[in-house]
Design an enzyme around this catalytic site. Sequence first.
Site, PDB file in Angstrom:
ATOM      1  N   ALA A 284       0.843  -1.215   0.000  1.00  0.00           N
ATOM      2  CA  ALA A 284       0.000   0.000   0.000  1.00  0.00           C
ATOM      3  C   ALA A 284       0.866   1.248   0.000  1.00  0.00           C
ATOM      4  O   ALA A 284       1.908   1.290  -0.633  1.00  0.00           O
ATOM      5  CB  ALA A 284      -0.976  -0.053   1.174  1.00  0.00           C
ATOM      6  N   SER A 285       0.462   2.252   0.771  1.00  0.00           N
ATOM      7  CA  SER A 285       1.144   3.546   0.664  1.00  0.00           C
ATOM      8  C   SER A 285       2.583   3.510   1.173  1.00  0.00           C
ATOM      9  O   SER A 285       3.347   4.430   0.896  1.00  0.00           O
ATOM     10  CB  SER A 285       0.358   4.610   1.412  1.00  0.00           C
ATOM     11  OG  SER A 285      -0.923   4.722   0.825  1.00  0.00           O
TER      12      SER A 285
END
Lengths: 374, 570
Positions: free
Chosen positions: B315-316
């Site tokens: 993810a981020s």
Amino acid sequence: MWDSLKEDLASTDRIMLGCALMLSLWGVFCIYSAAAGASGRGFDLAVKQSAWLMVSIGAMLVVMVVGHHKLLEGAYPLFGLTLLLLLLTDLLAPKVNGAQSWLGFGGVRFQPSEFAKVTIILMMSKFLSRYPPYDLKTFAAGLGVISLPVLLVLIQPDAGSALVYLVISFGMLVSAGTPFKYLGTLVGLGLAGIPIIIMFFLKEYQKNRILVFIDPMRDPLGAGYNVIQSRIAVGSGGLSGKGFMAGTQSKLKFLPEPHTDFIFSVFSEEFGFIGNLLLIFLFSVLLFRIILTGVHSRDRRCKILVSGVASWLWFQMFESMGMSIGLTPVTGLPLPFLSYGGSSLLATFIALGLVASVYIEGVSTKRVFYINPQ
Amino acid sequence: MEILDSRLKLFLYSMTLSIMILISGLYFCQIYQGDKYIRLAHNNRLRMIRFPAPRGEIFDRNGVPLAVNDTTFCIMGYPLDLNTPAKLEHLSRILKRHGIPITVADLEKTIKQQRLAPYRVMKIVPNLTMTQMAELVADYEFPHELFPLSVWRRTYPAGPTAANILGYVGEISEEELKARAEDGYTGGDLIGKSGIERSYEAILRGSPGQEALEVDARGRKVRTLDANNAVKGEDIHLTLDMGAQKMAVELLGSNKGALIAMDVHTGAVIALASSPVYDNNPLAWGISGREWVALMNDPARPMLNRAIAGVYPPASTFKAFMSIACLEENVITPSSMYTCRGGLRFATHTFKCWKHSGHGGLNVLGALQHSCDVFFYQVGMKAGIDKLIKWGRKFHLGEPTGIDLPGESGGNIAGAEWKMRRFKTTWGTGDTINYSIGQGYMLMTPIQIARVYAAIANGGKMVTPHFNRNAYKTPEDIGLTPEKLAVVQKGLGYVVSRGTGSRAGRFGVSIAGKTGTAQNSHGDDHALFAGYAPAENPKYVAVAVVEAGKHGSSVAAPMVGQLLAHLLSH
């Protein structure tokens, strides 16, 4: 050639050859059983031994067709070749189990020390009949001849083969008519020399084998282990044995080298005392027929020759069976016909080919074979 | 000629004599003493007993014992001595009398395992204490064919706290025996089944001792004939800090996930927690088949070491990697501005930013600080998947980190080639867009994320994570431009000091890091946080992954913050 082979087979000692075949086939089964427990390679080794048996029978037939006369004529060069091969083995062969006794030859490995038994017999029968060991000089010359191969195998070091050579030669000296005073002195010297040999010439493991022969419990995990376990194997076979493939000692890996040195222990455990009597009966008939072949022959060389073959097979049989019940020290000699090993089987059958050839000649000159020819 | 014939006759006589001797010998051995040897073969007087070597012990970095050996006792015996139901009944009754609940059926099952070799000594009852054994032996009814054997039992004082790292030992299986035929194992030996116990099996195991006993007909030891002493295995000292490990496990609490702390310069792992936990002690002592199946089939999968074998979309947290790749490839400069209006329309699909109102115009610093998706969608598209994969390979994504634990996963670096192979379809721009924010096909393990962040913290060196303090490997410099890396480091600093990761920074140490919220098709989003501290002069990196933790900022960031604060204050 085929015709002469047919004739030879028709007139040879079929009882002797029958015994040899039965022993060998029984051996294949024993190898199957022995190796099945120890390494799981039972089938593999039994097939290999069968193949060697085929080759051996082929070699025996060739020897019969060529005949012992021609081979005796070539005895000196053959003996020379043997010495050369033994020397090569000393120099070139890789060490297997601490001894170098194998020569590789185009993918096939063989033990020159086994074939040397045949050429020693040829050599000695020719030599002893030309120079009968009736006086000290010829007797000493005979001893000199045999000392060459003995020394060469001792270097390997292969004390077992050296012992067999000595026994073969001694047997041939006896049959060649050496006066008993010489033989007695030789035996006396040999017995007196045993402590010296043990002290200076035997390796540590060989000394241990002698010591555990006297008391197996002194080193039960080392040298004595084999003797103890082998004796338990033979003894627990009892009267009728535990049955083919049912020996616990060999299957549970208590027995070392079950398919070679200790094949008799495997046999005894599975076939019992009755099986042993049958086995010894086959060996006895074989040995007696060999000696009678000599008695029957009119050729001096042949009489000495068969005594060599008989001494060889008798000694290895007695030693191999004896060591498995602790009657004799462990030497690691194969039991003729039964132990796994191509070279040994091949050499044995070549020797039988010689005896068969002598027999055929005897039949053709005398036609009738009496048990007690007078 | 006559003399020769007479000599040959002498041969016949002497051979007859020798064969008589041989037959007498065989008669003596097989008939006269046959019963004795039959009994000997049955009991085989010579009994070989193998003593397992005490295993090497395992300690943490401060010398706290993590795996030690306790002495316990086994009742040993021969299946042949227990061959009737009455004997089993008798033994079971005595055991029960002393509070050892072993039934006749249990005994039967144990003995059946060795039907093929009834002459070999075997373990009849395992794991008894000194007291239990003493009581049993003192019982006048205790069968004398059975005898006690002291054995080492492996215990793990930390239990579940470090089970995922240490692993456990167990009896060697048939397959392991076959595979390790050369290494001198025999049935009944203990072998490391997982974790450090398995990776360092060769060092820990030592060499077993052997004793040859002579026993009497009833199986009692008469004397020891020969013995080799067992040699203890070598001890192993780990880089693990049990204090930090305990804290990591507690921080994860009842969440599913992983929490790792590692030295950014050496790759020495300080804490590696995986939740839920399991206790390795019962596994080492032998649990029943049913318990084992229950453990393996537990839907929470406690035996899965999520820190090294759990694969998650980064993810981020992936945005730090994206920034480095795009800066290094000159796709962007530190001042390149992109506009976020809450989403990016591509073909027929709108790729949303987590902030639906949009971030407006921002450069790479702002994009990291606010974790803007649209910025990375655009730079990712501009870079193209091949350049991203190229940088992924530099960071060794998609391959195991080489940590000294078994069962590590390599994650998935994906890419066009991989997609064609796996799904037989081409890689589309939409795939690249998803990839740019660490979603879609990109999968990483927590330890891989920790390694990437360690490289960001230490100036671009890929360390090899390790537990054994002797397993340090010189880090590999992947050649990052210091100025460009400094931009990313600054951006990660902003994340904590004034951005989405502010909750990581409330524990008194300066932290740089990145939050992540991974979409989870099976339920709530996974929460991630990867960070290092101190931000100015990094020493430790920590990564938290909390399955179904919803938001990286609220759940994972404080875990990393607390753990890093603990490490720096101790």
